[in-house]
Design a protein around this motif. Structure first.
Motif, PDB file in Angstrom:
ATOM      1  N   PRO A  10       0.834  -1.083   0.130  1.00  0.00           N
ATOM      2  CA  PRO A  10       0.060  -0.026  -0.037  1.00  0.00           C
ATOM      3  C   PRO A  10       0.648   1.276  -0.044  1.00  0.00           C
ATOM      4  O   PRO A  10       0.296   2.210  -0.246  1.00  0.00           O
ATOM      5  N   HIS A  11       2.081   1.289   0.310  1.00  0.00           N
ATOM      6  CA  HIS A  11       2.992   2.570   0.292  1.00  0.00           C
ATOM      7  C   HIS A  11       3.501   2.753  -0.809  1.00  0.00           C
ATOM      8  O   HIS A  11       4.379   3.669  -0.918  1.00  0.00           O
ATOM      9  N   VAL A  12       3.094   2.029  -2.035  1.00  0.00           N
ATOM     10  CA  VAL A  12       3.855   2.139  -3.251  1.00  0.00           C
ATOM     11  C   VAL A  12       3.087   2.681  -4.168  1.00  0.00           C
ATOM     12  O   VAL A  12       1.833   2.400  -4.293  1.00  0.00           O
ATOM     13  N   VAL A  13       3.403   3.825  -4.856  1.00  0.00           N
ATOM     14  CA  VAL A  13       2.659   4.457  -6.105  1.00  0.00           C
ATOM     15  C   VAL A  13       3.228   3.818  -7.330  1.00  0.00           C
ATOM     16  O   VAL A  13       4.443   4.160  -7.427  1.00  0.00           O
ATOM     17  N   ALA A  14       2.636   3.181  -8.109  1.00  0.00           N
ATOM     18  CA  ALA A  14       3.095   2.404  -9.262  1.00  0.00           C
ATOM     19  C   ALA A  14       2.466   3.113 -10.461  1.00  0.00           C
ATOM     20  O   ALA A  14       0.991   3.238 -10.503  1.00  0.00           O
ATOM     21  N   LEU A  15       3.138   3.524 -11.570  1.00  0.00           N
ATOM     22  CA  LEU A  15       2.740   3.966 -12.852  1.00  0.00           C
ATOM     23  C   LEU A  15       3.380   3.465 -14.100  1.00  0.00           C
ATOM     24  O   LEU A  15       4.463   3.127 -13.913  1.00  0.00           O
ATOM     25  N   ARG A  16       2.530   3.427 -15.166  1.00  0.00           N
ATOM     26  CA  ARG A  16       3.109   3.151 -16.374  1.00  0.00           C
ATOM     27  C   ARG A  16       2.983   4.310 -17.251  1.00  0.00           C
ATOM     28  O   ARG A  16       1.662   4.738 -17.410  1.00  0.00           O
ATOM     29  N   LEU A  17       4.057   4.999 -17.814  1.00  0.00           N
ATOM     30  CA  LEU A  17       4.025   6.085 -18.935  1.00  0.00           C
ATOM     31  C   LEU A  17       3.961   5.634 -20.247  1.00  0.00           C
ATOM     32  O   LEU A  17       4.988   4.639 -20.542  1.00  0.00           O
ATOM     33  N   SER A  18       3.075   6.134 -21.006  1.00  0.00           N
ATOM     34  CA  SER A  18       3.296   5.800 -22.737  1.00  0.00           C
ATOM     35  C   SER A  18       2.956   7.047 -23.282  1.00  0.00           C
ATOM     36  O   SER A  18       2.019   7.848 -22.732  1.00  0.00           O
ATOM     37  N   GLY A  19       3.361   6.852 -24.613  1.00  0.00           N
ATOM     38  CA  GLY A  19       2.849   8.031 -25.682  1.00  0.00           C
ATOM     39  C   GLY A  19       3.086   9.419 -25.168  1.00  0.00           C
ATOM     40  O   GLY A  19       4.319   9.653 -24.828  1.00  0.00           O
ATOM     41  N   ARG A  20       2.161  10.199 -25.015  1.00  0.00           N
ATOM     42  CA  ARG A  20       2.277  11.688 -24.532  1.00  0.00           C
ATOM     43  C   ARG A  20       1.687  11.985 -23.208  1.00  0.00           C
ATOM     44  O   ARG A  20       0.560  11.462 -22.899  1.00  0.00           O
ATOM     45  N   LEU A  21       2.365  12.403 -22.440  1.00  0.00           N
ATOM     46  CA  LEU A  21       1.962  12.876 -21.169  1.00  0.00           C
ATOM     47  C   LEU A  21       1.810  14.389 -20.770  1.00  0.00           C
ATOM     48  O   LEU A  21       2.503  15.210 -21.217  1.00  0.00           O
ATOM     49  N   ASP A  22       0.572  14.673 -20.505  1.00  0.00           N
ATOM     50  CA  ASP A  22       0.340  16.170 -20.409  1.00  0.00           C
ATOM     51  C   ASP A  22       0.021  16.367 -18.857  1.00  0.00           C
ATOM     52  O   ASP A  22       0.191  15.414 -17.858  1.00  0.00           O
ATOM     53  N   ALA A  23      -0.132  17.631 -18.630  1.00  0.00           N
ATOM     54  CA  ALA A  23      -0.075  18.143 -17.133  1.00  0.00           C
ATOM     55  C   ALA A  23      -1.352  17.490 -16.392  1.00  0.00           C
ATOM     56  O   ALA A  23      -1.171  17.179 -15.152  1.00  0.00           O
ATOM     57  N   SER A  24      -2.450  17.197 -16.845  1.00  0.00           N
ATOM     58  CA  SER A  24      -3.487  16.680 -16.037  1.00  0.00           C
ATOM     59  C   SER A  24      -3.300  15.377 -15.989  1.00  0.00           C
ATOM     60  O   SER A  24      -3.648  14.825 -14.649  1.00  0.00           O
ATOM     61  N   GLU A  25      -2.850  14.578 -16.696  1.00  0.00           N
ATOM     62  CA  GLU A  25      -2.417  13.090 -16.308  1.00  0.00           C
ATOM     63  C   GLU A  25      -1.299  13.171 -15.280  1.00  0.00           C
ATOM     64  O   GLU A  25      -1.312  12.333 -14.485  1.00  0.00           O
ATOM     65  N   LEU A  26      -0.131  14.053 -15.200  1.00  0.00           N
ATOM     66  CA  LEU A  26       0.779  14.300 -14.347  1.00  0.00           C
ATOM     67  C   LEU A  26       0.120  14.613 -12.914  1.00  0.00           C
ATOM     68  O   LEU A  26       0.462  14.073 -12.096  1.00  0.00           O
ATOM     69  N   GLN A  27      -1.096  15.343 -13.143  1.00  0.00           N
ATOM     70  CA  GLN A  27      -1.512  15.482 -11.756  1.00  0.00           C
ATOM     71  C   GLN A  27      -2.178  14.293 -11.165  1.00  0.00           C
ATOM     72  O   GLN A  27      -2.082  14.358  -9.981  1.00  0.00           O
ATOM     73  N   LYS A  28      -2.541  13.294 -11.685  1.00  0.00           N
ATOM     74  CA  LYS A  28      -2.944  12.323 -11.300  1.00  0.00           C
ATOM     75  C   LYS A  28      -1.845  11.540 -10.407  1.00  0.00           C
ATOM     76  O   LYS A  28      -2.318  10.792  -9.365  1.00  0.00           O
ATOM     77  N   ALA A  29      -0.947  11.234 -10.819  1.00  0.00           N
ATOM     78  CA  ALA A  29       0.418  10.916 -10.333  1.00  0.00           C
ATOM     79  C   ALA A  29       0.652  11.457  -9.031  1.00  0.00           C
ATOM     80  O   ALA A  29       0.852  10.940  -7.975  1.00  0.00           O
ATOM     81  N   ILE A  30       0.684  12.976  -9.190  1.00  0.00           N
ATOM     82  CA  ILE A  30       1.088  13.881  -7.791  1.00  0.00           C
ATOM     83  C   ILE A  30       0.125  13.552  -6.992  1.00  0.00           C
ATOM     84  O   ILE A  30       0.548  13.430  -5.617  1.00  0.00           O
ATOM     85  N   ASP A  31      -1.368  13.526  -7.198  1.00  0.00           N
ATOM     86  CA  ASP A  31      -2.427  13.389  -6.237  1.00  0.00           C
ATOM     87  C   ASP A  31      -2.070  11.940  -5.612  1.00  0.00           C
ATOM     88  O   ASP A  31      -2.443  11.839  -4.287  1.00  0.00           O
ATOM     89  N   ALA A  32      -1.565  10.820  -6.355  1.00  0.00           N
ATOM     90  CA  ALA A  32      -1.366   9.518  -5.769  1.00  0.00           C
ATOM     91  C   ALA A  32      -0.441   9.543  -4.789  1.00  0.00           C
ATOM     92  O   ALA A  32      -0.587   8.938  -3.916  1.00  0.00           O
ATOM     93  N   ILE A  33       0.773  10.313  -5.052  1.00  0.00           N
ATOM     94  CA  ILE A  33       1.713  10.311  -4.142  1.00  0.00           C
ATOM     95  C   ILE A  33       1.357  11.010  -2.871  1.00  0.00           C
ATOM     96  O   ILE A  33       1.594  10.631  -1.810  1.00  0.00           O
ATOM     97  N   GLU A  34       0.731  11.948  -3.083  1.00  0.00           N
ATOM     98  CA  GLU A  34       0.283  12.874  -1.947  1.00  0.00           C
ATOM     99  C   GLU A  34      -0.732  12.258  -1.186  1.00  0.00           C
ATOM    100  O   GLU A  34      -0.615  12.143   0.231  1.00  0.00           O
TER     101      GLU A  34
END
Length: 140
Positions: A10-34
């Motif tokens: 549960p303490h691991v934030v895991a992601l897969r990045l592909s294609g084009r990454l925009d700011a709104s998608e990156l915000q999802k990762a930031i929210d998950a980390i926070e």
């Protein structure tokens, strides 16, 4: 594109990045980390990167900005595993290991995804089983 991956810890934030990454998608990762930082004293990150083709300028700026805000909060982070066969990532990880203590960063090849996930799931000695940061626990 950003895809959240279910991690076995549960303490691991895991992601897969592909294609084009925009700011709104990156915000999802930031929210998950926070969110993970709210629930766990130490957070680890697992990222698969080889299919990422490019980041928009706004995503790059958001990533840099968020990273700078975390420099004073590095004690919340334990490990970061980057899964990639890109050789240029290894010297970057070595530099990050020197600059961002106590965060430990390692690059794993695509053939070693399972090893990378197992490594980020490990917690520091004495923290196994802790579900909340010590400051948010109620005295009992």
């Amino acid at each position: 594109m950003l895809e959240m991956i279910t991690a076995p810890a549960p303490h691991v934030v895991a992601l897969r990045l592909s294609g084009r990454l925009d700011a709104s998608e990156l915000q999802k990762a930031i929210d998950a980390i926070e969110a993970a930082k709210q629930d766990h004293p130490r957070v680890s990150l697992y990222t698969e990167l080889d299919a990422l083709r490019w980041m928009t300028a706004s995503a790059l700026l958001r990533d840099l900005g968020y990273g700078l805000t975390q420099v004073g909060q590095l004690s919340h982070f334990h490990r970061a595993a980057a899964v990639s066969d890109h050789l240029w990532m290894r010297p970057l990880a070595a530099l990050e290991n020197h600059l961002f203590k106590p965060l430990e960063v390692r690059v794993f090849s695509n053939d070693h995804k399972h090893e990378a996930m197992a490594w980020v799931c490990e917690l520091p000695d004495g923290q196994a089983g802790q579900e909340t940061p010590p400051t948010s626990r109620q005295a009992g």
